[in-house]
Design a protein around this motif. Structure first.
Motif, PDB file in Angstrom:
ATOM      1  N   ASN A   2      12.479   5.777  15.534  1.00 15.00           N
ATOM      2  CA  ASN A   2      11.635   5.094  16.352  1.00 15.00           C
ATOM      3  C   ASN A   2      10.296   4.463  15.768  1.00 15.00           C
ATOM      4  N   LYS A   5       6.620   4.398  16.839  1.00 15.49           N
ATOM      5  CA  LYS A   5       5.766   5.419  16.632  1.00 15.49           C
ATOM      6  C   LYS A   5       5.279   5.855  15.114  1.00 15.49           C
ATOM      7  N   ILE A   6       5.680   4.618  14.369  1.00 13.19           N
ATOM      8  CA  ILE A   6       5.115   5.103  12.945  1.00 13.19           C
ATOM      9  C   ILE A   6       4.158   4.087  12.574  1.00 13.19           C
ATOM     10  N   ILE A   7       2.842   4.749  12.440  1.00 14.33           N
ATOM     11  CA  ILE A   7       1.672   3.862  12.086  1.00 14.33           C
ATOM     12  C   ILE A   7       1.759   3.486  10.582  1.00 14.33           C
ATOM     13  N   ILE A   8       1.387   2.394  10.493  1.00 11.09           N
ATOM     14  CA  ILE A   8       1.371   1.663   9.077  1.00 11.09           C
ATOM     15  C   ILE A   8      -0.133   1.546   8.868  1.00 11.09           C
ATOM     16  N   THR A  48      -4.399   1.619   2.497  1.00  9.70           N
ATOM     17  CA  THR A  48      -3.191   2.516   2.965  1.00  9.70           C
ATOM     18  C   THR A  48      -1.986   1.622   3.174  1.00  9.70           C
ATOM     19  N   GLN A  51       0.826  -1.751   0.714  1.00 11.47           N
ATOM     20  CA  GLN A  51       2.083  -1.647  -0.102  1.00 11.47           C
ATOM     21  C   GLN A  51       3.289  -1.317   0.699  1.00 11.47           C
ATOM     22  N   ILE A  52       2.906  -0.571   2.029  1.00  9.99           N
ATOM     23  CA  ILE A  52       3.859  -0.545   2.904  1.00  9.99           C
ATOM     24  C   ILE A  52       4.499  -1.816   3.496  1.00  9.99           C
TER      25      ILE A  52
ATOM     26  N   PHE B 118      -6.762   5.711  -4.935  1.00  9.75           N
ATOM     27  CA  PHE B 118      -6.843   5.954  -3.450  1.00  9.75           C
ATOM     28  C   PHE B 118      -5.291   6.472  -3.093  1.00  9.75           C
ATOM     29  N   LYS B 120      -1.871   7.139  -1.486  1.00  9.25           N
ATOM     30  CA  LYS B 120      -1.013   6.437  -1.044  1.00  9.25           C
ATOM     31  C   LYS B 120      -0.376   7.098   0.814  1.00  9.25           C
ATOM     32  N   TYR B 121       0.363   6.295   1.755  1.00  7.31           N
ATOM     33  CA  TYR B 121       0.477   6.988   2.729  1.00  7.31           C
ATOM     34  C   TYR B 121       2.022   6.590   2.840  1.00  7.31           C
ATOM     35  N   LEU B 122       2.589   7.300   4.074  1.00  6.01           N
ATOM     36  CA  LEU B 122       4.140   7.407   3.971  1.00  6.01           C
ATOM     37  C   LEU B 122       4.213   7.049   5.658  1.00  6.01           C
ATOM     38  N   PRO B 123       5.214   6.048   5.833  1.00  9.74           N
ATOM     39  CA  PRO B 123       5.687   5.753   6.986  1.00  9.74           C
ATOM     40  C   PRO B 123       6.635   6.784   7.564  1.00  9.74           C
ATOM     41  N   PHE B 124       6.536   7.538   8.586  1.00 12.36           N
ATOM     42  CA  PHE B 124       7.679   8.313   9.652  1.00 12.36           C
ATOM     43  C   PHE B 124       6.949   8.694  10.716  1.00 12.36           C
ATOM     44  N   GLU B 125       7.778   8.826  11.607  1.00 15.57           N
ATOM     45  CA  GLU B 125       7.747   9.121  13.012  1.00 15.57           C
ATOM     46  C   GLU B 125       6.395   9.936  13.429  1.00 15.57           C
ATOM     47  N   ASN B 126       5.286   9.528  14.026  1.00 17.25           N
ATOM     48  CA  ASN B 126       4.283  10.360  14.683  1.00 17.25           C
ATOM     49  C   ASN B 126       3.323  10.824  13.351  1.00 17.25           C
ATOM     50  N   ASN B 127       3.131   9.695  12.513  1.00 14.74           N
ATOM     51  CA  ASN B 127       2.592   9.933  11.186  1.00 14.74           C
ATOM     52  C   ASN B 127       1.178   9.840  11.413  1.00 14.74           C
ATOM     53  N   ASP B 128       0.589   9.899  12.654  1.00 22.08           N
ATOM     54  CA  ASP B 128      -0.801   9.805  12.898  1.00 22.08           C
ATOM     55  C   ASP B 128      -1.261  10.823  13.779  1.00 22.08           C
ATOM     56  N   SER B 252      -2.715   4.865  -5.795  1.00 22.35           N
ATOM     57  CA  SER B 252      -3.024   3.703  -6.175  1.00 22.35           C
ATOM     58  C   SER B 252      -4.394   3.123  -6.825  1.00 22.35           C
ATOM     59  N   LEU B 254      -8.034   2.003  -7.199  1.00 21.56           N
ATOM     60  CA  LEU B 254      -9.009   1.555  -6.231  1.00 21.56           C
ATOM     61  C   LEU B 254      -9.721   0.105  -6.903  1.00 21.56           C
ATOM     62  N   GLY B 272       1.227   2.764 -10.368  1.00 20.61           N
ATOM     63  CA  GLY B 272       0.693   2.707  -8.832  1.00 20.61           C
ATOM     64  C   GLY B 272       0.429   1.862  -8.125  1.00 20.61           C
ATOM     65  N   GLY B 273       0.641   0.642  -8.701  1.00 21.90           N
ATOM     66  CA  GLY B 273       0.387  -0.502  -7.796  1.00 21.90           C
ATOM     67  C   GLY B 273      -0.152  -1.761  -8.715  1.00 21.90           C
TER      68      GLY B 273
END
Lengths: 93, 538
Positions: A2, A5-8, A48, A51-52, B118, B120-128, B252, B254, B272-273
């Protein structure tokens, strides 16, 4: 998955779905996505999300990560008040 | 307006080392540190460092920072500005900073940027949702403010940060439910992974997080297995119960300030970027602007300190140049190269090769004749690995002998230096895997608490007719008491038998890594690798 519901972008609350929609409309640079979605314009300045977003652009267009251009950072780094700027350097009268 | 010879931006390990190496030649240095204290990430590192003895190996990060700060305050040429944020770098080299509510200008002759990284962040459902942390935040809460972030944590990422923070969480009394790693192999040093496994924590390689469960707060996580092409395998989903998800998925550089200066950058995933182009002495494409530490490419603190020193020395050589400095530069470069020379340094080496437009190398097994596939997947050695470290029975029957369960060539040599009898054969290279001369080993166990990987055990097979003893490192509270009964655990943290603590060394020399001698039934000397202190009824 979904992707609504994924915050980038945590600073500007932008979801993966919004990013994918914008890319699907034909905006395929990090700079263009930034100008439309404000990703990279919040307090973290894109550290943040960039890169995504880059990976998403590559996925959609077949471009390579190393070929994407990243937006440039401009001064000032971090937050600064107008008052602090206007006062100027106390040593320079 | 501030004038200084050399401006160092960032007061972490790289920045402090840079400042020290410049100031010792009499040049004036100013360090800008955004926070109210120096030390960068070092101030949270409670574990012992790897590396060579010359570069603080075997010393805890928090002790290294103490020493660096003492050296700083002993030097009159260094000005440290705390709470000072560098805001911009301009074409003529002028730097602006925000300090005590005022915008100030600094005009240095040379600038060294050591701003670090800094997360890194990861995209997954409800990641906030609340309860999702970066590993750095978890470490800050625990190790700076003494606050535990949650009760049950799921760690995402098995690099050294994920493994080390997991271990520190366990030390703080937090349950780490699992470590999840998307790659097929554990990313960090295998000795760190084995330390965690001995606590009973599973490391799930080829798994990723699919979603966080919960509305107001994390209540769990759904993980899923990945195939060799990193695609999710339907039907392999698992729910992990947790109240926090900790992300340790990389860093990554800064590089904002480098971007201001117009410095040329290149995207190098191994580093790292986006990283700045620079020459081998760390000067960027902008004349007089140097980088050191993670901002130049993600590595670890020992490399950061050496890079700081290298950048500092090159600055000095440009400003006042003499022969002596060139020799020092060569020495530091050698130390950096040897740190990166082993099998675990391949990523860094390839990243730097790409940056310098040189050829990259293929991963070779030349340093590792042993098959480590089981260890890399699970964090525990297989029987072939284990047996390769055990001497013949004839040796084990002669009294205590050290068994070093270190299988991976990592840049680390404190064990070799710690042995007063020369029983750990001298390394030719810092990445060598330690080998024991059992004729010289007396089983004293001094090496046990000197090993940053906690990978050394002393086995005395014939303690009595029915029992053996195992000396092991122990870093948890409560400490066991002499004479007490404890649960004895194997390499997977599973209880295998009861044991009795017959000795505990916990003095200043152990520096909080106690050495515990446990008596176990003879059948278990090969497996007994950890203990659990049993709560006694009072």
């Amino acid at each position: 998955m979904n992707d609504d519901k994924i915050i980038i972008c945590r600073c500007e609350d932008v979801t993966l779905k919004e990013i994918r929609d914008i890319i699907a409309e034909g905006y395929t640079t990090i700079e263009e996505v930034k100008r439309i979605a404000r990703t990279g314009m919040g307090p973290c300045q894109g550290k943040t999300c960039s890169q995504i977003i880059a990976r998403e652009i590559c996925r959609a267009t077949g471009k390579k990560m190393e070929d994407l251009k990243y937006p440039e950072y401009r001064p000032p780094f971090g937050g600064v008040l107008f008052d602090e700027i206007i006062k100027g350097d106390p040593d320079e009268e | 307006m501030f004038k200084t010879d050399v401006l160092v931006i960032g007061g972490g390990p790289a920045g402090i080392s840079a400042a020290l190496s410049v100031a010792k030649f009499g040049l004036k240095v100013t360090i800008l540190e955004e926070r109210e204290f120096l030390g960068g990430q070092l101030i949270k590192q409670t574990h012992r460092f790897f590396g060579s003895r010359e570069e603080h190996a075997g010393v805890r990060g928090i002790s290294i920072v103490k020493e660096l700060k003492e050296n700083l305050s002993a030097n009159d040429n260094i000005d440290v500005l705390l709470g000072a944020t560098a805001m911009g770098i301009y074409e003529d080299g002028t730097v602006t900073m925000l300090y005590k509510g005022e915008v100030r200008k600094i005009i240095p002759k040379k600038t060294i940027i050591a701003t670090g990284a800094f997360e890194k962040y990861l995209p997954f459902e409800n990641n906030d949702i609340p309860g999702i942390f970066g590993a750095g935040a978890v470490q800050t809460l625990m190790n700076i403010y003494g606050v535990i972030p949650a009760e049950k944590v799921l760690m995402i990422g098995s690099g050294n940060i994920g493994l080390i923070v997991s271990y520190q969480l366990v030390q703080s009394g937090v349950n780490v439910q699992a470590v999840v790693e998307a790659a097929p192999n554990i990313g960090g040093y295998l000795v760190h992974a084995s330390k965690l496994r001995r606590q009973g924590i599973p490391i799930k390689t080829s798994y990723t997080i699919k979603r966080a469960i919960g509305k107001e707060h994390v209540e769990g996580a759904e993980i899923v297995r990945l195939d060799e092409n990193w695609n999710e395998i339907p039907g392999t989903e698992e729910i992990i119960e947790c109240d926090s998800i900790c992300l340790a998925v990389g860093l990554s550089p800064l590089y904002d300030l480098l971007s201001h200066s117009g410095c040329e950058m290149k995207y190098i995933p191994e580093l790292g970027g986006n990283v700045p182009l620079r020459n081998e002495n760390l000067e960027t494409s902008v004349n007089g602007l140097y980088v050191a530490g993670d901002v130049a490419g993600i590595e670890e603190a020992t490399a950061a300190m050496l890079e700081g020193e290298l950048a500092g020395l090159d600055v000095v050589s440009k400003l006042i140049g003499n022969e002596e400095i060139q020799n020092e530069i060569i020495t530091v470069k050698k130390a950096l190269n040897s740190l990166r020379a082993g099998p675990t340094g391949i990523k860094i080496r390839n990243g730097i090769s790409k940056l310098m437009n040189m050829e990259t190398e293929k991963e070779s097994i030349k340093n590792n004749m042993t098959d480590l596939s089981h260890l890399k997947k699970n964090g525990t050695p297989d029987t072939v690995n284990i047996e390769s470290k055990l001497p013949d029975d004839s040796v084990l029957l002669k009294g205590g002998k050290a068994i070093i369960e270190c299988y991976q060539g990592i840049p680390c040599d404190p064990c070799m230096h710690s042995c007063p009898f020369g029983a750990i054969i001298k390394f030719e290279d810092i990445n060598d895997i330690p080998k024991i001369d059992f004729n010289k080993c007396t089983g004293c166990g001094i090496c046990i608490n000197n090993c940053p990987g906690l990978a050394i055990f002393v086995i005395n097979k014939d303690h009595t007719d029915a029992t053996s003893t195992v000396k092991m490192p122990y870093e948890f509270l409560p400490k066991p008491e002499k004479g007490s009964e404890v649960d004895v655990l194997n390499r997977e943290g599973i209880k295998i038998c009861d044991g009795k603590v017959i000795q505990i060394l916990d003095g200043p020399k152990q520096d909080k890594t106690s050495v515990v001698t446990v008596e176990v039934p003879k059948a278990y000397y090969g497996e007994a690798r950890n203990i659990r202190v049993v709560a006694c009824d009072e």
